[in-house]
Design a protein around this motif. Sequence first.
Motif, short mmCIF file in Angstrom:
data_model
loop_
_atom_site.label_atom_id
_atom_site.label_comp_id
_atom_site.label_asym_id
_atom_site.label_seq_id
_atom_site.Cartn_x
_atom_site.Cartn_y
_atom_site.Cartn_z
N THR A 1 40.81 80.06 41.39
CA THR A 1 39.65 80.87 40.80
C THR A 1 40.21 82.29 40.74
O THR A 1 41.25 82.58 40.73
N ILE B 1 31.34 81.09 40.21
CA ILE B 1 32.20 81.34 39.20
C ILE B 1 33.19 79.95 39.14
O ILE B 1 33.19 79.23 40.25
N GLU B 2 33.61 79.60 38.07
CA GLU B 2 34.50 78.38 37.96
C GLU B 2 35.51 78.22 38.80
O GLU B 2 36.61 79.49 38.99
N MET C 1 29.65 91.45 39.61
CA MET C 1 29.54 89.96 40.02
C MET C 1 28.51 89.80 41.05
O MET C 1 28.27 90.71 41.96
N THR D 1 40.27 89.24 35.11
CA THR D 1 38.88 89.39 35.05
C THR D 1 38.48 90.27 36.18
O THR D 1 38.66 90.32 37.29
#
Length: 482
Positions: A365, A450-451, A402, A397
Amino acid sequence: MLRTGFQLFCLAILGTAMSQEFEVSTGMPPFAFLAPSACLRAGHTTHIKMLMFNEISGNITIKYHNYTNVYYPERLYYQDFIMEETFEFDLDEDNMMIDFPIEVPEEVVGKHGFIISGYAEGYGRFNYTNKDLCTAQTTGHKVYVQTDKPIYKPGQTVRYRGFVVDSNLKASNPSDGMNFKINNPNSIEVHNEQIVRVDSPIFEGSFILAEEATIGTYQIKAMTSSKGSAYCSFSVEEYVLPKFGVEIKGPKHIGAADTIIRGKVTATYTYGKPVNGRVVLKFAVDNKQQSMYSGAYHFQELTTELVEGEADWEVDITDLTTRKLRYLFNPFCTPSNLVITASVSDTQGGFTAEKVDSSTQFSQTSAKLSFNKNTQKNYAAGFPYYVELDVEALTGTGVDGMSVKLTMISGLSDLKYVTRRVTVSDGKVFALFQVPEDACAVKITAEMDIEAACDEVFACFQPERLVSKGDEFVRFVKSEPR
C-alpha cells in the motif's frame, strides 16, 4: 620518527680515559648531565643541560664531534670535531641548572657524540665521554613527487612536480633545486632534468613520450642533495579508453495502486564530462524469501538514448498489479525488490559500463503504520493511557489529512471497545484513552481505510499492566501535544 628525549647521565670518574696533564677528583660529583640519548635532527638545535646539587662555580668545555666508520681494509674510526666551546658558570640555590644549546649541522649526518670536560670549584676537574653515540638524521624533511595523470598514451606529455616539506609541514626550497629521473619499464633512463626555482618551492617539469614508447610502468624519482628523495610511477598504454560511471534513479517504493513507474539514468566520464550514447534497461522482480526461488523474474526491457549524460525512462507495471508472477507470489505482499540493470555504451570510444540497482521495494500500500517510542509501555486500570503512531508515506502519495481508526480493546471474556478516528498531522497521530477500572488486559489497534494489495494497513500494540504495591501507585501522565 625522531626521538628528542633526553637521558640522564651521572658523571663517573674514568681514570683510563683522562688526559695525563691534570688530576681528576675521585669523589661523588655534585652535578649530573642531561644529554641527547638517541637521535638528533639535522639542521635543528639540541640541548645539553647541567644539573647542580649545590651551589657551585667553574667552567665546562663541550666538544661536539662526528664519527665515520671504515671497515675495509681495516676497521677504523674517524673523528671530526664539529664544535668546541667553553662556558663559565656560577650557580646559586635559585638557579641550579644551566642549558648549553648545540646547533646540529644541516649536512653532516651519521653518528654524533659529545666530550664534556671542565673544572668545578670544590670538586676539581672532570672529563666525560658519551659512549652511546647519537644518530643525526635528515628525516625532518620529506620529498613528494606526483604526475598529472596515472595513465598516458605514447606521444602524450607527462607533467610532473615535486616539493619538500619540513617537520612542521612548511614548504622548503633546496638551494640547489631538485633532480628528476624517469626510467622506462626496462629500467632504462629516458629523462633526466635538474630544476632550480628561486621564486617557488614547487619544482615543475614535463616529458614528452615518444610515439613508439615502451608500454608498461614507468618510474619517476625526485632527488635533492640534502633533503632526501621520493618515487612515484605511471603507466603507458597503447590506448586509454574514456571510463565513466553510471547511476540509476528510481522510486523508493512501488505501491499496489501504481501502474506506471518512472526514473532516470545518468552517465558521467571520470573527468566530469557527460556521456552521450545508448542505454539498455532491464527490469525484474526479485524475492529471495520465496520457498521455490529460482532467480529474478524479468518482465520488461527497453532501449533509449543518453543526451548530455541523462536518459529518462518509464515502465508500465500493470501486469504486476493484476496477476501473480510465475513463481506464485504477489510482489506486493512479500518482501520483493525491483531490480534495474542499465548497460550504457558511449558513442565516443565504444566503452560499455553496467550498473545494477535493487533499492526500490514493492509495498502492498501507499502508507505504513507503526507505534513509536512515545506510546506508554504500561497501563493502569482507571487511569489515562497515551498512544502515538508514525504514519510513513511509502509512495508519492501524501499521508497528512488521512484518517486512522484507533481502537482500545479491554477485558478478557467480556470485551469492551472504545473507537476513535484521528487525522494524520505531520506524519503522526496521537490519542488519549481512559482505561476502565476493571481492565485486566488492554490492546490498541490502528488501521487505515486505503487500498492494499493483500493485508490491511494495520498495527497493533499490547501494553503491560501496572500493578499497585500496597498503598503506593505510580501514575503515568502524558499530556496530548498541541
